[in-house]
Every structure is written in structure tokens, then in C-alpha cells.
Design an enzyme around this catalytic site. Structure first.
Site, PDB file in Angstrom:
ATOM      1  CE1 TYR A 157      -3.944   2.194   0.773  1.00 20.66           C
ATOM      2  CE2 TYR A 157      -2.507   3.226   2.393  1.00 20.66           C
ATOM      3  CZ  TYR A 157      -3.679   3.229   1.658  1.00 20.66           C
ATOM      4  OH  TYR A 157      -4.564   4.272   1.793  1.00 20.66           O
ATOM      5  CE  LYS A 161      -3.965   4.568  -1.748  1.00 17.32           C
ATOM      6  NZ  LYS A 161      -5.137   5.239  -2.328  1.00 17.32           N
TER       7      LYS A 161
END
Ligand code: NDP
Length: 264
Positions: A157, A161
């Protein structure tokens, strides 16, 4: 304050629940028409119906997986058929992960890359021509403070991101000569139904409630000592979409209750 959003067409990926749904309401309240994209079409339809009824605006629900090229193509095609194109694109669909780098296989990395980065690439590329034709537009990327301040349990993640934030900057440079403004937003703790579900599961059979769990996280991580509501972060998205934010280009805004520990 007139935000200049009346009759704009806004596409919101992951607009069926949580932050995306609050952004859909926020934009529709200003008179924008909204396209809500998510995989579970029934939930997207229910959200679209609620937005249309509450704000007397046109809405469209599209059941697609934006982590695939086919899903992105379908979203662009259905939006173009219904509205002739888009003025605003909110790349919001995303989800947390949980792994170690030693254990995670390639396909997991690939999925998050496709969801957090390639969806933004494909949809940005696909909607930019109609935005340019309509005289300009806005693209927002909902990243996360994890793009710069990683949480230990979700390296995939954090990494994808971070890539989304860099993509946002590059797209901003490419599109601003055409009056399309691109920015990213790094949110901190935001109390979506998913957080409530997780907190409920983790406290089941204990003497703590889900609210105790949420408060504990907020106390530990956020100087403001509470989660944001989806509605209060949505207001920030709506402002950035508006003509009142006309000089905001190629930036990443932190909306995190002070959770970022350093100066960024
Ligand atoms: P939710 O889990 O509440 O909602 C996610 C939305 O995205 C749903 O509408 C879901 O619908 C949709 N979605 C997920 N995967 C796909 C896919 N492959 N294709 C199409 N739609 C998809 O998320 P949040 O509202 O909490 O988060 C929204 C964004 O904000 C995410 O990108 C997240 O990383 C970011 N964020 C959230 C924070 C928080 O504390 N909540 C903090 C920082 C950033 P469906 O399942 O039907 O596809």
C-alpha cells in the site's frame, strides 16, 4: 461562496461508499452531475440514487473493476455516452494491504499497482481529451499519508500510494498547459464503514467496543485525537475541484489531523 461547479460532470471511482460517496454528495450539493464507479454495481446504484434524490442532479452508476484496462475503458465509454465526457475525475478507489515484503508474491504487488497506479494512468489518459475539449478540468488523486509516512504492516500500500503521488505530479505538469489541474490529497485517519467493520471484528468477544478501538488508534496516531468524518475530508476535495482553487496545481495536500510527523 459560488464554487463554480454547477453542471460539471464528475467521475468518482470508489464512489459507492466511504470517502468517495461523501465526495459524490459534496460535488452534487454544488450542482455537479456525478458518475459513481465501483465493482459491486448494486451498491453503486444505491449510492447514485441517493445522491440524485438528495441533490436533484443527474447521476450514473457504473459497475466496473478499475484495476483492469477493460474496466477503465468501460467507465470512459459509459460516461461519454451519458454525458459526452467529464470535467472532473476523482481517482479514489483503493484499499489497504497487510503483508511482509518477504512473504508477498508478485501477483499481490501487481494487483495494487493496477488498482492504485494504472487505474489513474488509464483514466487520466482516457478522460483528458474530453476535459481539454470542454475548456479544462480537474483530476484529483486520493493517495494517503502512507505515501510518505509508511505504516509497518502494509508495504505494498505504502509503495503504490507513493507512486500515485509521483504520477500525479507528472500528469499535472503535462496537463496544466491545457487548463487541466491535477493534485493529490494525502488523508490520515478517516472513519469509513470499513474501519468500523475492522474495529468491530477485532473487539468481538472482548470487553472493548469498536469505538474504544477507534479512539485508541486516534489517541496513538493523530495529534487531533480523533478520526475525520468522510464529509469533512470531502469538503477539501470539493474545494480543490472548484474554480476557487484555480492556482492549485501539481501539489499534494495533507489532510491528516497532524498525523504526519515531519515537515513535508
Ligand atoms: P472504502 O473501502 O470505504 O471504499 C472503497 C471504494 O472503492 C468502494 O466504493 C469500493 O467499491 C471501491 N473499489 C475498491 N476496489 C475497486 C476496484 N478494483 N474497482 C472499482 N472500485 C473499487 O474506502 P475508503 O473510503 O476508506 O478509502 C477511499 C480511498 O481513500 C482509498 O484509496 C484509500 O486508500 C484512501 N484513504 C483512506 C483512508 C481512511 O482512513 N479511510 C486514509 C487514507 C487514504 P467495490 O468494493 O464495490 O468495488
Amino acid at each position: 461562496m459560488d464554487l463554480g461547479l454547477r453542471d460539471k460532470v464528475a467521475v468518482i471511482t470508489g464512489g459507492s461508499i466511504g470517502i468517495g460517496r461523501a465526495v459524490a454528495h459534496g460535488l452534487a450539493a454544488e450542482g455537479a452531475h456525478v458518475v459513481i464507479a465501483a465493482r459491486q454495481v448494486e451498491r453503486a446504484e444505491e449510492a447514485a440514487a441517493e445522491v440524485a434524490t438528495r441533490h436533484d442532479t443527474r447521476t450514473l452508476a457504473v459497475g466496473v473493476d478499475v484495476a483492469t484496462a477493460k474496466g477503465c475503458e468501460q467507465l470512459i465509454a459509459e460516461t461519454t455516452k451519458a454525458f459526452g465526457g467529464a470535467d472532473i475525475l476523482i481517482n479514489n478507489a483503493g484499499t489497504g494491504s497487510n503483508e511482509t515484503i518477504r512473504e508477498a508474491a508478485d501477483d499481490k504487488w501487481q494487483y495494487y499497482w493496477d488498482l492504485h497506479v494504472m487505474a489513474a494512468v488509464r483514466l487520466g489518459r482516457g478522460f483528458a481529451p474530453s476535459m481539454i475539449e470542454r475548456g479544462g478540468g480537474v483530476i484529483l488523486h486520493n493517495a494517503s499519508i502512507c505515501a510518505t509516512q509508511p505504516l509497518w504492516y502494509e508495504p505494498i500500500y505504502n509503495t503504490t500510494k507513493a507512486a500515485l503521488v509521483m504520477f500525479s505530479k507528472n500528469l499535472a505538469n503535462e496537463l496544466i498547459p491545457h487548463n487541466v489541474r491535477v493534485n493529490a490529497i494525502n488523508l490520515g485517519l478517516t472513519l469509513t464503514p470499513d474501519w468500523v467493520k475492522t474495529a468491530t471484528q477485532l473487539t468481538e468477544g472482548t470487553d472493548r467496543t469498536w469505538k474504544d478501538y477507534i479512539q485508541g488508534i486516534a489517541d496513538e496516531w493523530a495529534p487531533i485525537k480523533r478520526f475525520a468524518s468522510p464529509e469533512e475530508v470531502a469538503d477539501f476535495f470539493v474545494f480543490l475541484c472548484s474554480s476557487r482553487a484555480s492556482y492549485s496545481v501539481g501539489t499534494t495536500y495533507y489532510v491528516d489531523g497532524g498525523m504526519t510527523k515531519c515537515v513535508v
